[in-house]
Design a protein around this motif. Structure first.
Motif, PDB file in Angstrom:
ATOM      1  N   GLY A  74      32.537  31.034  53.476  1.00 54.12           N
ATOM      2  CA  GLY A  74      32.236  31.791  52.275  1.00 54.12           C
ATOM      3  C   GLY A  74      32.245  33.291  52.494  1.00 54.12           C
ATOM      4  N   GLN A  75      32.118  33.726  53.747  1.00 54.62           N
ATOM      5  CA  GLN A  75      32.149  35.151  54.037  1.00 54.62           C
ATOM      6  C   GLN A  75      33.531  35.749  53.768  1.00 54.62           C
ATOM      7  OE1 GLN A  75      29.338  36.978  55.299  1.00 54.62           O
ATOM      8  NE2 GLN A  75      28.259  35.146  54.680  1.00 54.62           N
ATOM      9  N   ASP A  76      34.562  34.898  53.704  1.00 50.81           N
ATOM     10  CA  ASP A  76      35.919  35.395  53.446  1.00 50.81           C
ATOM     11  C   ASP A  76      36.222  35.554  51.961  1.00 50.81           C
ATOM     12  OD1 ASP A  76      36.590  35.400  56.180  1.00 50.81           O
ATOM     13  OD2 ASP A  76      37.146  33.280  56.111  1.00 50.81           O
ATOM     14  N   PHE A  77      35.434  34.918  51.105  1.00 50.79           N
ATOM     15  CA  PHE A  77      35.754  34.897  49.675  1.00 50.79           C
ATOM     16  C   PHE A  77      35.730  36.276  49.012  1.00 50.79           C
ATOM     17  CE2 PHE A  77      34.281  30.205  49.275  1.00 50.79           C
ATOM     18  CZ  PHE A  77      35.487  29.787  49.815  1.00 50.79           C
ATOM     19  N   PRO A  78      34.758  37.150  49.320  1.00 48.51           N
ATOM     20  CA  PRO A  78      34.793  38.474  48.677  1.00 48.51           C
ATOM     21  C   PRO A  78      36.093  39.223  48.955  1.00 48.51           C
ATOM     22  CG  PRO A  78      32.663  38.088  49.676  1.00 48.51           C
ATOM     23  CD  PRO A  78      33.546  36.976  50.144  1.00 48.51           C
ATOM     24  N   GLY A  79      36.607  39.099  50.172  1.00 49.29           N
ATOM     25  CA  GLY A  79      37.866  39.755  50.504  1.00 49.29           C
ATOM     26  C   GLY A  79      39.033  39.222  49.699  1.00 49.29           C
ATOM     27  N   ASP A  80      38.963  37.931  49.336  1.00 47.33           N
ATOM     28  CA  ASP A  80      40.042  37.340  48.536  1.00 47.33           C
ATOM     29  C   ASP A  80      40.141  38.008  47.170  1.00 47.33           C
ATOM     30  OD1 ASP A  80      40.410  35.631  50.659  1.00 47.33           O
ATOM     31  OD2 ASP A  80      39.489  33.889  49.683  1.00 47.33           O
ATOM     32  N   LEU A  81      38.999  38.181  46.509  1.00 49.64           N
ATOM     33  CA  LEU A  81      39.079  38.781  45.173  1.00 49.64           C
ATOM     34  C   LEU A  81      39.313  40.282  45.240  1.00 49.64           C
ATOM     35  CD1 LEU A  81      36.132  40.179  44.038  1.00 49.64           C
ATOM     36  CD2 LEU A  81      35.435  37.839  44.419  1.00 49.64           C
ATOM     37  N   LEU A  82      38.832  40.941  46.294  1.00 50.10           N
ATOM     38  CA  LEU A  82      39.126  42.363  46.444  1.00 50.10           C
ATOM     39  C   LEU A  82      40.609  42.591  46.701  1.00 50.10           C
ATOM     40  CD1 LEU A  82      36.036  43.530  48.530  1.00 50.10           C
ATOM     41  CD2 LEU A  82      36.526  44.013  46.121  1.00 50.10           C
ATOM     42  N   ALA A  83      41.263  41.645  47.371  1.00 51.47           N
ATOM     43  CA  ALA A  83      42.706  41.745  47.586  1.00 51.47           C
ATOM     44  C   ALA A  83      43.448  41.707  46.258  1.00 51.47           C
ATOM     45  CB  ALA A  83      43.184  40.612  48.494  1.00 51.47           C
ATOM     46  N   VAL A  84      42.946  40.915  45.316  1.00 48.28           N
ATOM     47  CA  VAL A  84      43.556  40.851  43.987  1.00 48.28           C
ATOM     48  C   VAL A  84      43.374  42.179  43.250  1.00 48.28           C
ATOM     49  CG1 VAL A  84      43.443  39.731  41.724  1.00 48.28           C
ATOM     50  CG2 VAL A  84      43.313  38.352  43.807  1.00 48.28           C
ATOM     51  N   LEU A  85      42.175  42.735  43.310  1.00 46.61           N
ATOM     52  CA  LEU A  85      41.928  44.022  42.651  1.00 46.61           C
ATOM     53  C   LEU A  85      42.816  45.117  43.239  1.00 46.61           C
ATOM     54  CD1 LEU A  85      38.030  44.092  42.296  1.00 46.61           C
ATOM     55  CD2 LEU A  85      39.737  43.201  40.703  1.00 46.61           C
ATOM     56  N   ASP A  86      42.994  45.098  44.555  1.00 45.51           N
ATOM     57  CA  ASP A  86      43.862  46.084  45.196  1.00 45.51           C
ATOM     58  C   ASP A  86      45.318  45.879  44.797  1.00 45.51           C
ATOM     59  OD1 ASP A  86      41.774  47.364  46.495  1.00 45.51           O
ATOM     60  OD2 ASP A  86      42.011  46.223  48.352  1.00 45.51           O
ATOM     61  N   ALA A  87      45.755  44.620  44.753  1.00 49.68           N
ATOM     62  CA  ALA A  87      47.150  44.328  44.420  1.00 49.68           C
ATOM     63  C   ALA A  87      47.499  44.807  43.016  1.00 49.68           C
ATOM     64  CB  ALA A  87      47.416  42.831  44.546  1.00 49.68           C
ATOM     65  N   GLU A  88      46.534  44.708  42.096  1.00 45.31           N
ATOM     66  CA  GLU A  88      46.768  45.127  40.711  1.00 45.31           C
ATOM     67  C   GLU A  88      46.244  46.533  40.428  1.00 45.31           C
ATOM     68  OE1 GLU A  88      48.391  43.461  38.088  1.00 45.31           O
ATOM     69  OE2 GLU A  88      49.126  42.344  39.835  1.00 45.31           O
ATOM     70  N   ASP A  89      45.673  47.169  41.438  1.00 47.56           N
ATOM     71  CA  ASP A  89      45.119  48.525  41.310  1.00 47.56           C
ATOM     72  C   ASP A  89      44.169  48.616  40.124  1.00 47.56           C
ATOM     73  OD1 ASP A  89      44.671  51.149  42.036  1.00 47.56           O
ATOM     74  OD2 ASP A  89      46.364  51.923  40.850  1.00 47.56           O
ATOM     75  N   LEU A  90      43.238  47.680  40.049  1.00 45.00           N
ATOM     76  CA  LEU A  90      42.274  47.628  38.950  1.00 45.00           C
ATOM     77  C   LEU A  90      40.983  48.340  39.333  1.00 45.00           C
ATOM     78  CD1 LEU A  90      42.775  43.907  37.875  1.00 45.00           C
ATOM     79  CD2 LEU A  90      43.397  45.933  36.535  1.00 45.00           C
ATOM     80  N   THR A  91      40.419  49.069  38.390  1.00 41.83           N
ATOM     81  CA  THR A  91      39.127  49.723  38.583  1.00 41.83           C
ATOM     82  C   THR A  91      38.226  49.427  37.399  1.00 41.83           C
ATOM     83  OG1 THR A  91      39.951  51.779  37.582  1.00 41.83           O
ATOM     84  CG2 THR A  91      40.102  51.578  39.988  1.00 41.83           C
ATOM     85  N   ASP A  92      36.938  49.685  37.573  1.00 40.86           N
ATOM     86  CA  ASP A  92      35.936  49.433  36.538  1.00 40.86           C
ATOM     87  C   ASP A  92      36.039  47.995  36.024  1.00 40.86           C
ATOM     88  OD1 ASP A  92      33.758  50.042  34.914  1.00 40.86           O
ATOM     89  OD2 ASP A  92      35.024  50.677  33.249  1.00 40.86           O
ATOM     90  N   VAL A  93      36.226  47.063  36.924  1.00 35.47           N
ATOM     91  CA  VAL A  93      36.391  45.653  36.577  1.00 35.47           C
ATOM     92  C   VAL A  93      35.021  44.985  36.481  1.00 35.47           C
ATOM     93  CG1 VAL A  93      37.463  43.465  37.229  1.00 35.47           C
ATOM     94  CG2 VAL A  93      38.575  45.634  37.827  1.00 35.47           C
ATOM     95  N   MET A  94      34.851  44.118  35.508  1.00 34.67           N
ATOM     96  CA  MET A  94      33.673  43.269  35.460  1.00 34.67           C
ATOM     97  C   MET A  94      34.013  41.959  36.143  1.00 34.67           C
ATOM     98  SD  MET A  94      31.230  42.042  32.264  1.00 34.67           S
ATOM     99  CE  MET A  94      32.226  40.657  31.679  1.00 34.67           C
ATOM    100  N   LEU A  95      33.316  41.663  37.225  1.00 34.29           N
ATOM    101  CA  LEU A  95      33.517  40.406  37.956  1.00 34.29           C
ATOM    102  C   LEU A  95      32.583  39.355  37.382  1.00 34.29           C
ATOM    103  CD1 LEU A  95      33.579  41.709  41.653  1.00 34.29           C
ATOM    104  CD2 LEU A  95      35.485  41.517  40.030  1.00 34.29           C
ATOM    105  N   VAL A  96      33.139  38.205  37.011  1.00 35.03           N
ATOM    106  CA  VAL A  96      32.354  37.113  36.461  1.00 35.03           C
ATOM    107  C   VAL A  96      32.483  35.914  37.385  1.00 35.03           C
ATOM    108  CG1 VAL A  96      31.976  35.591  34.490  1.00 35.03           C
ATOM    109  CG2 VAL A  96      32.774  37.934  34.114  1.00 35.03           C
ATOM    110  N   GLY A  97      31.380  35.521  37.989  1.00 30.68           N
ATOM    111  CA  GLY A  97      31.398  34.364  38.876  1.00 30.68           C
ATOM    112  C   GLY A  97      30.858  33.129  38.190  1.00 30.68           C
ATOM    113  N   GLN A  98      31.346  31.984  38.610  1.00 28.75           N
ATOM    114  CA  GLN A  98      30.811  30.709  38.148  1.00 28.75           C
ATOM    115  C   GLN A  98      30.221  29.985  39.349  1.00 28.75           C
ATOM    116  OE1 GLN A  98      30.125  29.119  35.458  1.00 28.75           O
ATOM    117  NE2 GLN A  98      29.704  27.092  36.318  1.00 28.75           N
ATOM    118  N   SER A  99      28.908  29.752  39.322  1.00 29.21           N
ATOM    119  CA  SER A  99      28.226  29.008  40.389  1.00 29.21           C
ATOM    120  C   SER A  99      28.490  29.667  41.741  1.00 29.21           C
ATOM    121  CB  SER A  99      28.683  27.548  40.349  1.00 29.21           C
ATOM    122  OG  SER A  99      27.825  26.722  41.086  1.00 29.21           O
TER     123      SER A  99
END
Length: 266
Positions: A74-99
């Protein structure tokens, strides 16, 4: 097929619509396709991004073929979604997690406030390290395990009235390599309340009133303990309310995106 590189692991994601950005992160039985009722409802007003954490859906791992059954950290999961934000160059994103996805979004928000504008912890405490909250969550879990897994996630009424959607819900998990038993370190070294407060990242707790996994009492207490946090309780909704009661869930998410952590207003 869009793929982001998370330290050598290909992470699948999709981007729909335009406007202020929302990134949805699924739970242990989901993947990017679980958000079909959110994408269709929200893409006219928002940029809606869905993704697969490693071991789920179309996201692979660097050492194992997709058919393998390794353990996932699970320690790798934050990096997975940050990689997506970097790939799309997104800022001021609202992250919504489920469970369990909420654990990833909270850590990602604290790691990269330059990209993350706010965090919504759906049906989860996000792995917050606090003795009282941990005790409350353990007590909730002890009650939840007395129920069949499907009864923890969807109400009996929904299962009886919508056997088709209940079946589809159960089928979603068959596209994943990772299972709950494979996930390690989800709650290891979680952030403290002070860590979250010091980060300045706005946090909201989002819960269904009939959640059989995490109680309203527990989440309300977390909200009380975290200064500046928001609390949204959706009436008559279960743990998987994004699936069973999508309309009020979507309304709650849209309201939070419009009002939570607006940097321009600040």
């Amino acid at each position: 097929m869009p793929l982001a590189d998370s330290d050598g692991t290909p992470i699948y994601y999709e981007r729909h619509g335009s406007g202020p950005a929302i990134l949805f992160v699924h739970g242990s039985g989901g993947n990017h396709a679980a958000w079909w009722q959110q994408v269709s409802a929200l893409r006219d007003e928002f940029t809606v991004v869905t993704m697969d954490l490693r071991g789920f859906g179309k996201s692979g791992t660097p050492l194992f073929p997709h058919a393998a059954r390794p353990e996932f950290d699970g320690q790798d999961f934050p990096g997975d979604l940050l990689a997506v934000l970097d790939a799309e160059d997104l800022t001021d994103v609202m992250l919504v997690g489920q469970s369990v996805g909420s654990v990833a979004v909270l850590r990602a928000g604290l790691l990269r406030p330059d990209r993350v504008g706010s965090v919504v912890l759906g049906h989860s405490l996000g792995g917050i390290d606090h003795p009282e909250l941990r005790e409350l969550a353990v007590a909730d879990r002890a009650e939840a395990v007395k129920l069949p897994v499907i009864d923890r996630l969807l109400t009996r009424r929904f299962q009886q009235e919508r056997p088709d959607r209940t079946f589809l819900f159960q089928q979603m998990g068959t596209f994943n390599v990772a299972r709950m038993a494979d996930l390690r370190n989800l709650d290891t070294d979680g952030p403290t309340l002070r860590d979250i407060e010091d980060s300045g990242v706005p946090v909201a707790f989002l819960l269904g009133e009939k959640d059989a996994v995490l109680s309203v009492k527990t989440v309300t207490r977390a909200h009380e303990l975290l200064p500046g946090s928001r609390l949204e309780i959706v009436p008559d909704a279960p743990h998987s309310m994004y699936w069973e009661t999508p309309a009020p869930y979507n309304q709650a998410v849209a309201h939070l995106r419009r009002t939570l952590g607006q940097k321009e207003a600040a």
